[in-house]
Write a protein that holds these residues in place. Structure first.
Motif, mmCIF file in Angstrom:
data_model
loop_
_atom_site.group_PDB
_atom_site.id
_atom_site.type_symbol
_atom_site.label_atom_id
_atom_site.label_comp_id
_atom_site.label_asym_id
_atom_site.label_seq_id
_atom_site.Cartn_x
_atom_site.Cartn_y
_atom_site.Cartn_z
ATOM 1 N N LEU A 1 0.951 -1.223 -0.034
ATOM 2 C CA LEU A 1 -0.108 -0.009 -0.027
ATOM 3 C C LEU A 1 0.912 1.230 -0.079
ATOM 4 O O LEU A 1 1.812 1.149 0.666
ATOM 5 N N GLU A 2 0.366 2.475 -0.662
ATOM 6 C CA GLU A 2 0.974 3.611 -0.412
ATOM 7 C C GLU A 2 0.229 4.541 0.231
ATOM 8 O O GLU A 2 -0.799 4.636 0.038
ATOM 9 N N LEU B 1 -5.068 4.870 1.843
ATOM 10 C CA LEU B 1 -3.906 3.903 1.386
ATOM 11 C C LEU B 1 -4.465 3.422 0.061
ATOM 12 O O LEU B 1 -5.321 2.625 -0.241
ATOM 13 N N ARG B 2 -3.420 3.626 -0.908
ATOM 14 C CA ARG B 2 -3.438 3.351 -2.444
ATOM 15 C C ARG B 2 -3.140 1.874 -2.375
ATOM 16 O O ARG B 2 -1.909 1.769 -1.912
ATOM 17 N N ILE B 3 -3.820 1.038 -3.052
ATOM 18 C CA ILE B 3 -3.268 -0.333 -3.449
ATOM 19 C C ILE B 3 -2.301 -0.376 -4.583
ATOM 20 O O ILE B 3 -2.594 0.109 -5.612
ATOM 21 N N ALA B 4 -1.074 -0.833 -4.047
ATOM 22 C CA ALA B 4 -0.060 -1.015 -5.212
ATOM 23 C C ALA B 4 0.094 -2.346 -5.611
ATOM 24 O O ALA B 4 0.882 -2.825 -6.299
#
Lengths: 623, 354
Positions: free
Chosen positions: B218-219, B271-274
C-alpha cells in the motif's frame, strides 16, 4: 478534453522533479467542472461553454491561476503546461474505483473493447439473438485497425468496421457504452465507469454489468522506447499520434521525426507527409527492414535510417516547443552515438503489449513471452474469453475470428478457426522488440520505463538502496509496460514477470476506514467465566478456580501470575494465573490454580511487582 | 547420510525453510536438498517475520527466546541490516484477546522482554502492548544472504517449477530435475504452500485447516503509528515499508478483508493499493504449532509457528536432526499428531477469524 488541450499547445502535464513530463493519453490529470465528481481528462468531451480545472498538486498555484495567471498569459503567451507537480507519490486516485454502481445491466454477454475483435463478438451475439453490452473507452467504435491499414485480398478497415457496426443491429441489438472503462471484474460482474453528457455538462456514472460470459477484447498498448528523456514533451507514440490526428485533427508542429521497431509507423509517416508535415527521417531499430511501407517511404523521398534507436531527447528550450533527439547504433551490443536532430515532434513507436489488465484483475495468469517480448495471458478463467490483440493475435483476420469464436463457443456452436497468419519474413521484416538505449547513469533526463503514472525510472529500477530494485520497494501500482521494460533492461527476471504483473498491476483503488470495528465486548456477568482453552493442562488435569484478593485492594489485569513467594518470577513455577476480572463487589481477580495451595497467602506478580494476596474462596464453574 | 542422495528434502520457500535447510547442513552435517520458489524481491511479502509473537505457553516463549537469539546471531554473521530492530505493537480488542495478550505480557516480562502497555485509544479500544528491541527480518536483504549461505554449506537448491518431487508414504522422496534423479531419506514440508501442494486434505493432521490470507503493498502519505502493528482480532498485520510504503498481511474472511484493513490503518489515512496477492495458509484449530507426521505417512509437516516461524529454525533443525535437548524434545512431542487430548495441553491463543 485531452485532444483540445494538446491542440491548444499544452504539451506538458507538469514536472517530475525538474523533468517536464508529456501530457498524453496514459498520463493526464483528472478534471472537474467544479460540480460533481472528478472525470478522466482523456474520456471527457470538451463542450462549448464548460470550463474545467485539472486536479492535483501544482508547482506554483498562485502564479498559474487567477489574476496573476492572466497577466502571465498576456506577458509570456499561453501556457504550455498544466503545471502539476509529480513527486514520488502517484497522482490523485480515480475516485470511481471505490464507488458503488448506480445501475445494473444484465446481459448474456459483456464485451470489453470496441475494436474489431470486440465488434465481431458483439455482432455474433446479436446475430444469435443474445443480449450483449459492448464497453468502449473512447467515443468511437472500430479501435485501432485503421492504423494498421488493410492488406491485399482483405476488406479495408473502413469496410470491415461498417459491416461490423451494421451487425450490432442484429436479432437483438447490442447495448453500446462509449467513453466507458471496465475497471473491476469479479466473477461475471464488471464494474464500468462511464462519462456521459447530462444536458450540457459532462458527468459520470458507475454501472455494474452482470453477464453470463465476458469477452475481453481490450487490444494492445504501444510500449515506450527506453532512452533518456523519453517522456519529454513533444514525444508521442505512433498509435497515439495517429489517433489524435485521425479522430481530432491534432498534430503539433510542422516537422516530425519518426523512430520505430515495426513497419506500421512508416504508414503513419506517409500519411503525415501527405498532409504536409515535413517528415525529417524515419529511423528504424531493425537492420535493413523490408516492408511495402518502407518501399513507399523510399519512393516518396523520405530519408530512412536503420539499426539506429533513440539514445537521448531533450527540449530545445525550457517551456518552449521543439526538441533535440540523438540516436545511437543499435546492433549486436555495439553502441555508437550518431548526430542529433532538432524537430517539433518525435513519433516514437514502441513494441506491442497485449492489454491484459482486466484479465489479470479477473484472476488470469500471465507469463513472459520471449519470442514476442511481451507479457502474454496464460491458462484460462471460467466465464472469460480473450479475443484479438489482448489474446496476443496480430492480424485483422485472427481478431475477427477470435471475437466471433468467443461467442459461438459459448453458445455451443461451430466456431471459426482462428488463424493468425502474418506476412512472411521474406516480404515483411518482423517487429523488433522495444529499443533500449545503453544505460548511462549520469545521462541528462530521466529514462522512464513506461508512459503511465508510476513514473518508475530506469535509474531507480536498476539500482536502489541495499541493491534492491526501486521497482520492488516503491509502493506504486505498476503498468504492464513497466514490467516489460524491467525485463528488457534486465532488472527483473523474465520468470517473475507474470507473477509480478498479477500482484502489482491488477488492482487499483484505495483502502479507507469504512467504520468496520471489532464487535464490542460482551457486558460482564456475575457468573464465573470458564478458563480459556489456551490454559488447558497448564495446571494439571484438575485445576481449580479461585477468587484472589490483593492486600492493596487492586484489581489484577488478566494474565498476572500467581506464586507462593515474592522472590519467584519464573513463569514455569507459577501456581496459578489470573484470567478474569473479580466478581462484582470484590477486588483482585479470578485465577486458575494448580490445586488447593497449602497456604492461603500468596503473591501475584502484576507487571513485575509481587503483590501480597490471599485466596478468598474456591469458585464453581457453571457446567 | 544417504550414499546416493540426500538425507533431507526440505520443501518450502519461506525464511524458515531456508534456515532449517542450512542449519541441517551446517550445524548437523546433513546432505540437504531444498525445493522451493527462488526469491524475487519483486513479489509481495507473504510473511512479516518477527522474533517474538504473543504466545500463551511459557515453554513456547522460552523456546522462541532461545532459538531467536541463536537465529539472530547466525544471521548477523552474514552481514549488516539483514534483521532490523523494531518496537512492534500488539493490539487486542475482545475480552478473550485482551486476556491472552495480558497473559503474554506477564510471561514476557518474567522472561526479560521489555513490554509496556500503550494508551492510545485512537488506535483501538482494548489492550495495546509495545515490545521493545524485537528483530524483524529485512525483506529483500535477508533472502539473498540466505541463498548465499545455503550455497556455502552445500545445500542443493532446486526451483520448484523445474523439479518434480514425489513423496512416498515412508517419508522418503524422489526428486527429479533435468538430469538429476535422486532420493531423499526424509521429507520435510516446511511451509504452508508445500503442505497445500504435496499433501491432500485427507493426508493432513486433523488439527490443520486451510485459511485464506492476502498480502498487500500500500502507498500512504502518512506513516503508520508504529513500524509493526498486529491487530489480533482484525487479522491484520501492518509494517511500515520505507517512507510511503506499507506492507500488510491479512487473514480470515476475504469478504471483510478491506474493511478490516481500512479500520486498522485508519490513522494512516487513505492507502492506495499498489499490489495484492491472495493465497491460502495453514492454521491449526487449537492455535498450537504442529510438527509431526503427515496423516498415514512419515513425511514431516511443520505448520502453525506463526509470525515468528523463522526464529524457531535452530530448534526445528535440532529436532529434525535428533539433536534436541530434553526440554525441546518435550515441547515438540506435545505438538505432534492429534492423539486424544494431548494437543490440548499445548493449545495456544488463536484469535477468532474476523
Amino acid at each position: 478534453m485531452l485532444s483540445a488541450a494538446l491542440a491548444d499547445g499544452i504539451q506538458i502535464a507538469g514536472r517530475h522533479g525538474d523533468e517536464p513530463i508529456a501530457l498524453d493519453e496514459t498520463f493526464a490529470p483528472l478534471v472537474s467542472t467544479g460540480k460533481g465528481a472528478a472525470l478522466p481528462m482523456e474520456r471527457t468531451p470538451a463542450l462549448d461553454g464548460v470550463d474545467f480545472v485539472t486536479i492535483g498538486d501544482r508547482r506554483d498555484p498562485i502564479a498559474s491561476g487567477g489574476l496573476l495567471g492572466t497577466v502571465r498569459h498576456l506577458l509570456v503567451g499561453p501556457a504550455r503546461t498544466l503545471n502539476h507537480r509529480f513527486g514520488d507519490a502517484t497522482a490523485i486516485a480515480a475516485p470511481w474505483h471505490n464507488a458503488s454502481p448506480t445501475e445494473t445491466i444484465e446481459a448474456d454477454f459483456a464485451i470489453v473493447g470496441g475494436g474489431i475483435a470486440g465488434l465481431s463478438a458483439a455482432a455474433a451475439a446479436s446475430a444469435a439473438g443474445k443480449s450483449a453490452v459492448l464497453v468502449e473507452r473512447t467515443d468511437t467504435l472500430g479501435g485501432i485497425t485503421r492504423y494498421f491499414g488493410g492488406i491485399d485480398g482483405e476488406a479495408s478497415p473502413d469496410e470491415t468496421i461498417t459491416e461490423l457496426l451494421a451487425g450490432l443491429e442484429g436479432k437483438t441489438p447490442v447495448t453500446v457504452l462509449l467513453r466507458a472503462e471496465a475497471f473491476a471484474i469479479a466473477g461475471t460482474t464488471l464494474r464500468v465507469h462511464q462519462v456521459v453528457v447530462d444536458g450540457d455538462r459532462p458527468t459520470s456514472r458507475v454501472v455494474a454489468i452482470v453477464a453470463r460470459h465476458i469477452v475481453i477484447a481490450t487490444g494492445a498498448m504501444e510500449r515506450l522506447p527506453v532512452f533518456p528523456g523519453n517522456r519529454t514533451p513533444g514525444i508521442a507514440g505512433a498509435l497515439a499520434a495517429y489517433m489524435r490526428a485521425e479522430r481530432y485533427g491534432v498534430w503539433p508542429g510542422r516537422r516530425a521525426l519518426f523512430t520505430t521497431p515495426q513497419s506500421f509507423a512508416y504508414r503513419l509517416a506517409l500519411h503525415a507527409a501527405d498532409a504536409g508535415v515535413a517528415v525529417q527521417r524515419i529511423v528504424d531499430s531493425r537492420l535493413a527492414p523490408l516492408s511495402r511501407f518502407v518501399d513507399f517511404a523510399k519512393a516518396m523521398g523520405i530519408t530512412l535510417a536503420s539499426a539506429l534507436a533513440p539514445s537521448h531527447a531533450e527540449p530545445l528550450e525550457r517551456n518552449k516547443p521543439g526538441l533535440r533527439v540523438s540516436f545511437s547504433v543499435n546492433m549486436d551490443e555495439i553502441s555508437h552515438d550518431a548526430s542529433a536532430i532538432e524537430t517539433d515532434q518525435l513519433i516514437a513507436a514502441g513494441a506491442w503489449q497485449p492489454d491484459i489488465m482486466l484479465w489479470l484483475r479477473a484472476g488470469g495468469a500471465a507469463a513472459w513471452d520471449e519470442t514476442n517480448g511481451w507479457l502474454a495471458p496464460r491458462g484460462s478463467v471460467a466465464t472469460l474469453s480473450l479475443a484479438g490483440s489482448a489474446a496476443g493475435l496480430r492480424t485483422n483476420a485472427a481478431a475477427l475470428a477470435s471475437g466471433k469464436a468467443a461467442i459461438l463457443t459459448q453458445l455451443g456452436k461451430s466456431a471459426p478457426r482462428v488463424v493468425d497468419h502474418v506476412i512472411e519474413e521474406a516480404f515483411e521484416t518482423p517487429d523488433a522488440h522495444t529499443s533500449v538505449a545503453p544505460f548511462r547513469p549520469h545521462a541528462k533526463g530521466n529514462t522512464y520505463l513506461d508512459r503511465g503514472a508510476s513514473l518508475i525510472t530506469r535509474r531507480s529500477a536498476e539500482t536502489s538502496r541495499h541493491g534492491i530494485s526501486g521497482i520492488a520497494v516503491r509502493p506504486v501500482q505498476l503498468s504492464l509496460g513497466d514490467i516489460a521494460a524491467a525485463v528488457d533492461i534486465g532488472s527483473m527476471a523474465a520468470r517473475d514477470a507474470g507473477s509480478v504483473a498479477a500482484e502489482r498491476c491488477a488492482l487499483a483503488g484505495e483502502i479507507t476506514d469504512t467504520g468496520w470495528r471489532v464487535h464490542p465486548p460482551a457486558p460482564a456477568t456475575a457468573e464465573v467465566p470458564a478458563p480459556p482453552v489456551w490454559l488447558t493442562g497448564r495446571f494439571g488435569d484438575k485445576p481449580q478456580v479461585w477468587a484472589i484478593a490483593s492486600a492493596d485492594a487492586r484489581n489484577f489485569g488478566p494474565g498476572c501470575l500467581v506464586f507462593t513467594n515474592s522472590e519467584t518470577s519464573d513463569p514455569l513455577k507459577a501456581i496459578g494465573i489470573i484470567y478474569a476480572a473479580p466478581l462484582p463487589g470484590t477486588h483482585g481477580g479470578i485465577a486458575i490454580m494448580a490445586g488447593t495451595p497449602d497456604n492461603a497467602s500468596l503473591f501475584v506478580r502484576d507487571a513485575g511487582t509481587a503483590v501480597a494476596s490471599r485466596l478468598t474462596g474456591q469458585l464453581k464453574l457453571k457446567s | 547420510m544417504a550414499s546416493d542422495g540426500f538425507d533431507y528434502l526440505i520443501v518450502g520457500s519461506t525464511p524458515l525453510a531456508g534456515l532449517v535447510a542450512g542449519l541441517l547442513a551446517s550445524a548437523h552435517g546433513k546432505q540437504v536438498c531444498i525445493v522451493g520458489e527462488p526469491f524475487s524481491p519483486f513479489r509481495l511479502q507473504r510473511s512479516l517475520t518477527l522474533s517474538v509473537a504473543p504466545v500463551t505457553r511459557p515453554e513456547t516463549l522460552i523456546l522462541l527466546q532461545r532459538a531467536a537469539a541463536e537465529a539472530v546471531r547466525l544471521v548477523n554473521g552474514w552481514g549488516k541490516g539483514l534483521v532490523t530492530r523494531v518496537d512492534p505493537l500488539f493490539i487486542a480488542e475482545t475480552p478473550e484477546s485482551i486476556a491472552a495478550l495480558g497473559y503474554f505480557r506477564q510471561l514476557a516480562l518474567a522472561l526479560g522482554y521489555a513490554v509496556e502497555p500503550v494508551a492510545d485509544r485512537s488506535l483501538a479500544e482494548g489492550l495495546i502492548l509495545r515490545v521493545r528491541d524485537v528483530q524483524l527480518l529485512g525483506h529483500g536483504r535477508f533472502e539473498p544472504a540466505l541463498e548465499q549461505w545455503l550455497g556455502q554449506h552445500g545445500v542443493r537448491r532446486l526451483d520448484r517449477a523445474e523439479a518434480a518431487v514425489s513423496i512416498r508414504k515412508d517419508g522418503t522422496a524422489r526428486i527429479t530435475a533435468g538430469e538429476l534423479a535422486v532420493d531423499a531419506a526424509r521429507s520435510i514440508l516446511l511451509d504452508d504452500e508445500a503442505i497445500l501442494t504435496h499433501l491432500p486434505e485427507d493426508s493432513r493432521d486433523r488439527s490443520l485447516v486451510e485459511q485464506p490470507a492476502s498480502a498487500l503493498l500500500l502507498e500512504g502519505a502518512k506513516g503508520l503509528s508504529a513500524p509493526y502493528l498486529a491487530f489480533l482480532d482484525r487479522g491484520v498485520t501492518l509494517t511500515q515499508d520505507g517512507r510511503a510504503g506499507v506492507s500488510a498481511l491479512t487473514s480470515g474472511d476475504p469478504a471483510t478483508t478491506r474493511a478490516r484493513l481500512g479500520s486498522a490503518a485508519a490513522r494512516a489515512g487513505a492507502l492506495r493499493i499498489a499490489g495484492e496477492m491472495v493465497f491460502n495458509t495453514i492454521a491449526t484449530t487449537d492455535g498450537a504449532p504442529y510438527v509431526g507426521p503427515a496423516r498415514g505417512g512419515k513425511a514431516v509437516v511443520v505448520a502453525g509457528l506463526g509470525p515468528a516461524a523463522a526464529f524457531f529454525a535452530p530448534a526445528v533443525a535440532r529436532h529434525l536432526a535428533g539433536a534436541s535437548p530434553a526440554d525441546e524434545e518435550a515441547w515438540f512431542a506435545a505438538r505432534g499428531a492429534t492423539r486424544g487430548n494431548l494437543r490440548l495441553q499445548a493449545a495456544e491463543y488463536a484469535p477468532v477469524s474476523a
